[in-house]
Design a protein around this motif. Sequence first.
Motif, PDB file in Angstrom:
ATOM      1  N   LYS A  46      48.494  24.796  33.140  1.00 59.44           N
ATOM      2  CA  LYS A  46      48.231  26.013  32.375  1.00 59.44           C
ATOM      3  C   LYS A  46      49.134  27.128  32.874  1.00 59.44           C
ATOM      4  O   LYS A  46      49.336  27.281  34.074  1.00 59.44           O
ATOM      5  N   ILE A  47      49.659  27.905  31.949  1.00 62.42           N
ATOM      6  CA  ILE A  47      50.561  29.016  32.256  1.00 62.42           C
ATOM      7  C   ILE A  47      49.959  30.270  31.649  1.00 62.42           C
ATOM      8  O   ILE A  47      49.614  30.288  30.465  1.00 62.42           O
ATOM      9  N   GLU A  48      49.826  31.308  32.475  1.00 58.47           N
ATOM     10  CA  GLU A  48      49.319  32.579  31.957  1.00 58.47           C
ATOM     11  C   GLU A  48      50.370  33.647  32.213  1.00 58.47           C
ATOM     12  O   GLU A  48      50.880  33.779  33.323  1.00 58.47           O
ATOM     13  N   PHE A  49      50.684  34.409  31.199  1.00 54.75           N
ATOM     14  CA  PHE A  49      51.650  35.488  31.302  1.00 54.75           C
ATOM     15  C   PHE A  49      50.904  36.795  31.555  1.00 54.75           C
ATOM     16  O   PHE A  49      49.960  37.120  30.839  1.00 54.75           O
ATOM     17  N   LEU A  50      51.308  37.498  32.589  1.00 49.90           N
ATOM     18  CA  LEU A  50      50.734  38.804  32.906  1.00 49.90           C
ATOM     19  C   LEU A  50      51.694  39.843  32.341  1.00 49.90           C
ATOM     20  O   LEU A  50      52.826  39.967  32.800  1.00 49.90           O
ATOM     21  N   ILE A  51      51.249  40.575  31.367  1.00 48.88           N
ATOM     22  CA  ILE A  51      52.098  41.480  30.604  1.00 48.88           C
ATOM     23  C   ILE A  51      52.060  42.884  31.196  1.00 48.88           C
ATOM     24  O   ILE A  51      50.986  43.451  31.432  1.00 48.88           O
ATOM     25  N   THR A  52      53.244  43.439  31.452  1.00 48.31           N
ATOM     26  CA  THR A  52      53.365  44.801  31.955  1.00 48.31           C
ATOM     27  C   THR A  52      52.523  45.740  31.091  1.00 48.31           C
ATOM     28  O   THR A  52      52.596  45.709  29.865  1.00 48.31           O
ATOM     29  N   GLY A  53      51.703  46.542  31.764  1.00 50.19           N
ATOM     30  CA  GLY A  53      50.859  47.495  31.066  1.00 50.19           C
ATOM     31  C   GLY A  53      49.466  46.986  30.752  1.00 50.19           C
ATOM     32  O   GLY A  53      48.579  47.768  30.425  1.00 50.19           O
ATOM     33  N   SER A  54      49.256  45.668  30.859  1.00 45.48           N
ATOM     34  CA  SER A  54      47.912  45.112  30.668  1.00 45.48           C
ATOM     35  C   SER A  54      47.083  45.407  31.912  1.00 45.48           C
ATOM     36  O   SER A  54      47.616  45.762  32.966  1.00 45.48           O
ATOM     37  N   PHE A  55      45.787  45.196  31.807  1.00 51.57           N
ATOM     38  CA  PHE A  55      44.881  45.577  32.895  1.00 51.57           C
ATOM     39  C   PHE A  55      44.272  44.358  33.576  1.00 51.57           C
ATOM     40  O   PHE A  55      43.805  43.440  32.903  1.00 51.57           O
ATOM     41  N   PRO A  56      44.239  44.361  34.899  1.00 48.24           N
ATOM     42  CA  PRO A  56      43.675  43.231  35.638  1.00 48.24           C
ATOM     43  C   PRO A  56      42.152  43.185  35.540  1.00 48.24           C
ATOM     44  O   PRO A  56      41.502  44.168  35.210  1.00 48.24           O
ATOM     45  N   GLY A  57      41.608  42.013  35.852  1.00 46.88           N
ATOM     46  CA  GLY A  57      40.147  41.863  35.885  1.00 46.88           C
ATOM     47  C   GLY A  57      39.551  41.720  34.517  1.00 46.88           C
ATOM     48  O   GLY A  57      39.788  40.742  33.819  1.00 46.88           O
ATOM     49  N   ASP A  58      38.814  42.724  34.108  1.00 45.16           N
ATOM     50  CA  ASP A  58      38.107  42.675  32.828  1.00 45.16           C
ATOM     51  C   ASP A  58      39.007  42.968  31.630  1.00 45.16           C
ATOM     52  O   ASP A  58      38.588  42.871  30.495  1.00 45.16           O
ATOM     53  N   GLY A  59      40.261  43.352  31.891  1.00 43.14           N
ATOM     54  CA  GLY A  59      41.197  43.642  30.808  1.00 43.14           C
ATOM     55  C   GLY A  59      41.005  44.994  30.159  1.00 43.14           C
ATOM     56  O   GLY A  59      41.752  45.379  29.268  1.00 43.14           O
ATOM     57  N   LYS A  60      40.006  45.744  30.623  1.00 41.70           N
ATOM     58  CA  LYS A  60      39.736  47.062  30.045  1.00 41.70           C
ATOM     59  C   LYS A  60      40.625  48.115  30.697  1.00 41.70           C
ATOM     60  O   LYS A  60      40.988  47.994  31.865  1.00 41.70           O
ATOM     61  N   PRO A  61      40.962  49.182  29.956  1.00 37.20           N
ATOM     62  CA  PRO A  61      41.827  50.221  30.510  1.00 37.20           C
ATOM     63  C   PRO A  61      41.272  50.816  31.805  1.00 37.20           C
ATOM     64  O   PRO A  61      40.076  51.067  31.943  1.00 37.20           O
ATOM     65  N   ALA A 105      41.665  45.644  42.023  1.00 31.49           N
ATOM     66  CA  ALA A 105      41.211  46.124  40.711  1.00 31.49           C
ATOM     67  C   ALA A 105      40.584  44.992  39.908  1.00 31.49           C
ATOM     68  O   ALA A 105      39.565  45.187  39.236  1.00 31.49           O
ATOM     69  N   SER A 106      41.150  43.811  39.998  1.00 34.81           N
ATOM     70  CA  SER A 106      40.613  42.669  39.276  1.00 34.81           C
ATOM     71  C   SER A 106      39.218  42.311  39.787  1.00 34.81           C
ATOM     72  O   SER A 106      38.270  42.180  39.006  1.00 34.81           O
ATOM     73  N   GLY A 107      39.091  42.163  41.097  1.00 34.38           N
ATOM     74  CA  GLY A 107      37.803  41.797  41.677  1.00 34.38           C
ATOM     75  C   GLY A 107      36.734  42.859  41.513  1.00 34.38           C
ATOM     76  O   GLY A 107      35.541  42.548  41.429  1.00 34.38           O
ATOM     77  N   MET A 108      37.154  44.112  41.448  1.00 33.35           N
ATOM     78  CA  MET A 108      36.197  45.220  41.305  1.00 33.35           C
ATOM     79  C   MET A 108      35.620  45.313  39.897  1.00 33.35           C
ATOM     80  O   MET A 108      34.543  45.871  39.707  1.00 33.35           O
ATOM     81  N   THR A 109      36.335  44.791  38.903  1.00 36.53           N
ATOM     82  CA  THR A 109      35.922  45.034  37.523  1.00 36.53           C
ATOM     83  C   THR A 109      35.502  43.785  36.755  1.00 36.53           C
ATOM     84  O   THR A 109      35.109  43.900  35.598  1.00 36.53           O
ATOM     85  N   ALA A 110      35.597  42.625  37.380  1.00 34.61           N
ATOM     86  CA  ALA A 110      35.238  41.398  36.662  1.00 34.61           C
ATOM     87  C   ALA A 110      34.464  40.470  37.592  1.00 34.61           C
ATOM     88  O   ALA A 110      35.006  39.981  38.580  1.00 34.61           O
ATOM     89  N   ALA A 111      33.208  40.242  37.265  1.00 35.10           N
ATOM     90  CA  ALA A 111      32.348  39.413  38.113  1.00 35.10           C
ATOM     91  C   ALA A 111      32.900  37.999  38.286  1.00 35.10           C
ATOM     92  O   ALA A 111      32.675  37.370  39.314  1.00 35.10           O
ATOM     93  N   HIS A 112      33.661  37.516  37.327  1.00 30.78           N
ATOM     94  CA  HIS A 112      34.230  36.174  37.434  1.00 30.78           C
ATOM     95  C   HIS A 112      35.523  36.159  38.260  1.00 30.78           C
ATOM     96  O   HIS A 112      36.134  35.106  38.426  1.00 30.78           O
TER      97      HIS A 112
END
Length: 137
Positions: A34-49, A81-88
């Motif tokens: 599996k390949i996941e692209f992390l896009i500049t300007g996107s938000f880590p974790g829950d994906g919310k701004p 930021a990812s771990g702080m905003t997404a329980a998974h």
Amino acid sequence: RKTMDEILERLEGLGYAQPVGTTTKLRDTQTGVKIEFLITGSFPGDGKPKTVAFPDPKDTSTEIDGIRYLNLPQLLNLKLASGMTAAHRLKDLADVQELIGALKLPRETVSQLHPYVRDKYIELWTAVQNAPPESRP
């Protein structure tokens, strides 16, 4: 999104499939990788701004032996930021805790981090310092 469309266009017919319902993921049809692209300007974790976003790699990377790596402060910012905003994504907090122990990061590293994640860094740093020596990463 334009960049992702270009990637998909260039990879068409080369053995990659885009899972249904995804916009930034591919799967190698031969190996199943599996390949996941992390896009500049996107938000880590829950994906919310939030005030921490995926940076432009050309601005936040270091080259080592011809390979570009995300610099340590940015890696810590994104993991926290990812771990702080997404329980998974709690593994991201564990990753930071392991980095603190393995690299013996000082408390002062907090000054290189985004204000949004500083309190969590201090919390994890303190936990590492207070852990019994035999259980430290």
